[in-house]
Scaffold this active site. Structure first.
Site, PDB file in Angstrom:
ATOM      1  N   SER A 143      29.688  -1.973  10.375  1.00  9.79           N
ATOM      2  CA  SER A 143      29.799  -1.477  11.742  1.00  9.79           C
ATOM      3  C   SER A 143      29.653  -2.640  12.727  1.00  9.79           C
ATOM      4  O   SER A 143      30.440  -3.581  12.683  1.00  9.79           O
ATOM      5  CB  SER A 143      28.762  -0.370  11.988  1.00  9.79           C
ATOM      6  OG  SER A 143      29.060   0.348  13.166  1.00  9.79           O
ATOM      7  N   GLU A 238      38.150  -0.304   8.982  1.00 17.89           N
ATOM      8  CA  GLU A 238      37.654   1.069   8.943  1.00 17.89           C
ATOM      9  C   GLU A 238      37.231   1.461  10.349  1.00 17.89           C
ATOM     10  O   GLU A 238      37.013   0.611  11.213  1.00 17.89           O
ATOM     11  CB  GLU A 238      36.480   1.189   7.964  1.00 17.89           C
ATOM     12  CG  GLU A 238      35.258   0.361   8.308  1.00 17.89           C
ATOM     13  CD  GLU A 238      34.287   1.042   9.278  1.00 17.89           C
ATOM     14  OE1 GLU A 238      34.262   2.287   9.328  1.00 17.89           O
ATOM     15  OE2 GLU A 238      33.567   0.322   9.992  1.00 17.89           O
ATOM     16  N   HIS A 308      32.014   3.846   7.333  1.00 20.47           N
ATOM     17  CA  HIS A 308      31.161   4.963   7.738  1.00 20.47           C
ATOM     18  C   HIS A 308      31.378   6.174   6.831  1.00 20.47           C
ATOM     19  O   HIS A 308      31.825   7.241   7.252  1.00 20.47           O
ATOM     20  CB  HIS A 308      31.441   5.333   9.198  1.00 20.47           C
ATOM     21  CG  HIS A 308      31.031   4.277  10.173  1.00 20.47           C
ATOM     22  ND1 HIS A 308      31.780   3.145  10.410  1.00 20.47           N
ATOM     23  CD2 HIS A 308      29.945   4.190  10.977  1.00 20.47           C
ATOM     24  CE1 HIS A 308      31.171   2.408  11.332  1.00 20.47           C
ATOM     25  NE2 HIS A 308      30.063   3.011  11.686  1.00 20.47           N
TER      26      HIS A 308
END
Length: 333
Positions: A143, A238, A308
């Site tokens: 992230s 992602e 995630h």
């Protein structure tokens, strides 16, 4: 103003003015020899650290500490874990100083982040790269950690790891990945799709060093001093909780910055909850991918388990990787 919308519109505006792309206009890069952190063994000390967002659910710290202790490791908790400066885990100076102290500590063999959020990009100008070169150790997260991990790998050659954090699920799958990546350090790791959902532009095979992570963060690095060197790389992407039009906007920015012309191939991870609030007013996400990738002259496939999602592979940023769109797999060489 929405941060991602501002960045995207600003760079697209530069393209309209006829200025050179972010990739062509990026600084010259020096290639550093690849350095793999030493493997882990029982009794080693691992640190839990918070380089980005403040920790508002401290039970996750205890959870990861318990998991690591059960695996036979000692655990060191970073001193800023419970600090809250708004959305940050302490001031920039506190987070950087803590990171440097953990990297310099000879007893600590690896650092695992608590969570993402935001904050790593604020640290980059203050990172002591020589300290990292002299103290190679495992650094893992995903992230918001995308900027920190890719910057460190690019500037030092040290392989960093896109993988689970304290806020992640630490089940049997996560522990088997942890063992393969850090204890065994397998010479080759074959990764295949685990779910039926697939996407491919059917362009065969490609290889290159692995680079990437969260799409929003990668996009935000374009045009900065910390922009990755995309040339010849395998890019993995992602995202989570973004509508298809926002994913489209960010992919368009990567396209117009000539990123897709620079990389050798692309691996798409899970785009978790990237659905339209009003589907009848939106394009399906796969149609967005077709628009960008169907005619692209490099192999692109997805959707692999990283990012995630509950079960996530650990990906070695900076490691040579071969992808194969024919069997939806990639191999860390």
């Amino acid at each position: 103003m929405n941060r991602k919308r501002f960045i995207a519109n600003s760079l697209l505006g530069l393209g309209a003015l006829g200025l050179t792309s972010a990739v062509r206009n990026s600084p010259k890069y020096s290639e550093h020899p690849t350095q793999t952190p030493p493997p882990l063994k029982k009794g080693d000390t691992l640190a839990i650290f918070a380089p980005a967002g403040a920790v508002f659910s401290p039970q996750h710290i205890k959870k990861l500490e318990t998991v690591l202790l059960h695996q036979g490791f000692k655990v060191r908790l970073a001193p800023n874990l419970y600090q809250q400066k708004g959305y940050l885990a302490g001031s920039d100076q506190e987070r950087v100083a803590t990171f440097h102290a953990l990297m310099a500590d000879q007893e600590i063999k690896g650092l695992i982040a608590v969570r993402g959020g935001f904050g790593c990009a604020r640290m980059l100008p203050k990172i002591d790269l020589d300290l990292i070169r002299q103290n190679p150790k495992i650094i893992m997260g995903y992230s918001d950690l995308t900027s920190l991990l890719n910057y460190i790998t690019q500037e030092t050659g040290l392989i960093t790891y896109h993988g689970p954090m304290a806020y992640s699920t630490w089940n049997k799958f996560a522990l088997s990945e942890f063992d393969a990546a850090f204890k065994q350090q397998k010479a080759k790791r074959l990764i295949t799709l685990r779910d039926a959902e697939q996407y491919s532009n059917k362009k065969g095979k490609a290889s290159g060093k692995l680079l990437g992570g969260n799409l929003s963060v990668i996009t935000s690095m374009l045009g900065t001093s910390y922009q990755p060197n995309f040339k010849g790389k395998i890019l993995f992407l992602e995202e989570t909780n973004e509508e298809p039009y926002i994913v489209d906007r960010m992919l368009t920015q990567l396209r117009d910055a000539q990123v897709f012309n620079a990389v050798n191939g692309i691996i798409l991870g899970k785009f978790n909850n990237c659905v339209a609030e009003f589907p009848e007013e939106s394009l399906p996400l796969k149609e967005v991918f077709d628009y960008h990738f169907k005619e692209l002259n490099i192999p692109v496939f997805g959707f692999a388990n990283f990012g995630h999602v509950k079960d996530k592979y650990i990906l070695d940023i900076g490691r040579t990787t071969e992808i194969n769109t024919e069997n939806f797999s990639f191999t860390l060489l």
